[in-house]
Write an enzyme that holds these catalytic residues in place. Structure first.
Site, short mmCIF file in Angstrom:
data_model
loop_
_atom_site.label_atom_id
_atom_site.label_comp_id
_atom_site.label_asym_id
_atom_site.label_seq_id
_atom_site.Cartn_x
_atom_site.Cartn_y
_atom_site.Cartn_z
N LYS A 196 36.66 88.58 80.59
CA LYS A 196 36.18 89.84 81.16
C LYS A 196 34.75 90.09 80.72
CE LYS A 196 36.84 94.84 81.47
NZ LYS A 196 37.65 96.02 81.12
N GLU A 246 35.28 109.32 80.04
CA GLU A 246 35.92 108.45 79.04
C GLU A 246 35.62 108.89 77.61
OE1 GLU A 246 36.26 103.71 77.83
OE2 GLU A 246 35.04 104.32 79.56
N GLU A 290 42.69 94.33 83.63
CA GLU A 290 41.46 94.91 83.08
C GLU A 290 41.78 95.94 82.00
OE1 GLU A 290 37.50 97.31 84.67
OE2 GLU A 290 38.85 96.37 86.12
N GLU A 423 32.42 99.46 94.42
CA GLU A 423 32.87 100.31 93.34
C GLU A 423 31.69 100.95 92.62
OE1 GLU A 423 34.97 99.72 89.01
OE2 GLU A 423 35.99 98.81 90.74
N LYS A 427 30.90 105.01 92.18
CA LYS A 427 30.71 105.66 90.88
C LYS A 427 29.45 106.51 90.79
CE LYS A 427 33.59 102.50 88.19
NZ LYS A 427 33.66 101.35 87.26
#
Length: 436
Positions: A196, A246, A290, A423, A427
């Site tokens: 990743k 987050e 993920e 994506e 965002k």
């Protein structure tokens, strides 16, 4: 301002034989918007922080009586503030995503401020605070500096509406370079050692008119109520602002709260369709993979620092335009563990860097065409009693004529360049809609 007068009286009547050290003088304050308040002030640095929960604390910080600019300085302060009671010194600041590529001047790899002035709102009650660090002797200069800062405070003014205007956009990397990077990361031979990598994009908007970061943050925060809201303006010419969903971690004494936030799908505006999209996200193998990279890494890194840990079930965090896959993590820290150890262990998480950490960071350093600076860094506040840090995603670097927006996507086996590029656009769509 009555609060100013009350604090000035406390300062004037402070005994001349006061033994010295950190001192906070406080008075209740009636005020509305902290962003209106901070925008009216002339004192720098100017820092704003609001927790993600609607009833969480809100802070405003002005000026500086002490700064930290290195890991060693933070370690020493973290050790010292543990001995203070609840109302000990609070430091506000952040860490760059990568200290090797700190980026913007004035921010640096690490910068934390113990402010001269604070506003603190908890449970609907607001307090104005004046901070002093008094030496054992010869305190006159510090008392005079504190009094001058207090008297320079200005009444808040309504923020004018954020004007819609023309802008010119430049993406770094562009679509072709993005495709090449994604194809490199998803190649089987690369996946064998680095499964990743979170790749990011800087979208720099050149504006037709100057932009106020506090006007922009106020509008952005209104459209992102379930996020952390924060801004750092060390000098007048530039600011870093964010509405981040987050949390890196929250610490209350020795109790730690953190989370694995990775995996994204859009929202449609229709409740039934959003529920179906949420179910799709929960079942999607690529997104679950993920997220698993993130929570596994966090638990591994907490293991030497925690007496116990627990992992919550997967759930959906719903934002205005997006939905994220989230798993809550709690831990009871071992005695003596301090915030610098937590920052060093948890930042950057695989949600913004990749896995394994060092291999992913090495690829990002060598191949991303822009410097992230504080984007995807850790921003927050720390004290002896508590600390809270957000991951600085959904963020922008603002100068009078430019707004640089940042977004990232976790690239794993099965990632498609065009879908990941879309994506990134999703965002930044929320903040773009405020400017166009």
């Amino acid at each position: 301002m009555l609060a100013q007068e009350l604090i000035r009286h406390q300062l004037d009547t402070l005994p001349r034989d006061y033994r010295g050290g950190f001192l906070r003088l406080c008075a209740p304050l009636e005020t509305g918007s902290f962003l209106e308040w901070i925008s009216a002030q002339a004192l720098y640095p100017r820092i704003y922080w609001r927790a993600r929960s609607s009833d969480g604390p809100e802070y405003l910080a002005l000026g500086s009586i002490h700064e930290l600019a290195s890991a060693e300085e933070i370690r020493r302060v973290c050790t010292r503030v543990r001995s203070h009671p609840d109302e000990g010194p609070r430091y506000y600041g952040g860490l760059a995503f990568d200290p090797c590529q700190a980026g913007r001047e004035g921010f640096g790899p690490c910068r934390f401020i113990l402010p001269r002035i604070e506003l603190v709102r908890r449970g609907g009650h607001t307090t104005l605070c004046l901070n002093l660090w008094l030496p054992e002797r010869h305190q006159d200069a510090e008392r005079q500096a504190a009094a001058a800062a207090l008297m320079d405070l200005r009444e808040p003014q309504p923020l004018p509406p954020l004007s819609r205007q023309q802008w010119w956009r430049h993406d770094s990397p562009g679509p072709d370079q993005w495709r090449s990077l994604v194809e490199t990361v998803t190649a089987p031979h690369f996946q064998a050692h680095t499964p990743k990598v979170v790749l990011s994009r800087e979208s720099r908007l050149t504006m037709s008119e100057p932009v106020s970061p506090w006007q922009m943050l106020a509008r952005w925060a209104d459209s992102a109520p379930d996020c952390f809201h924060f801004g750092f303006q060390f000098v007048p010419e530039q600011a870093f602002i964010a509405c981040s969903p987050e949390r890196l971690y929250r610490r209350e004494g020795r109790h730690l709260f953190t989370e694995a936030l990775a995996g994204t799908i859009r929202r449609s505006g229709d409740e039934a369709a959003d529920a179906a999209l949420a179910d799709e996200l929960l079942a999607d193998g690529k997104n679950r993979l993920e997220n698993r990279f993130v929570h596994t890494d966090i638990l591994d890194r907490l293991a030497p620092l925690a007496a116990s840990t627990s992992l919550g079930e997967p759930r959906i965090l719903k934002l205005r335009l997006l939905q994220h896959l989230k798993r809550d993590i709690e831990a009871q820290l071992r005695p003596g563990v301090c915030d610098w150890q937590l920052l060093n262990a948890l930042h950057p998480t695989p949600a913004v860097g990749g896995a394994p950490r060092e291999a992913a960071l090495d690829f990002i350093r060598r191949h991303e065409p822009h410097k992230r600076g504080w984007y995807a860094g850790a921003c927050g506040m720390l004290s002896g009693a508590s600390a809270e840090f957000a991951v600085a995603i959904r963020s922008a670097h603002v100068t009078p004529q430019t707004v640089s927006l940042y977004a990232g996507a976790g690239i794993v086996a099965g990632s498609e360049p065009s879908a990941e590029w879309a994506e990134l656009d999703h965002k930044i769509a929320n903040v773009l809609s405020l400017l166009a």
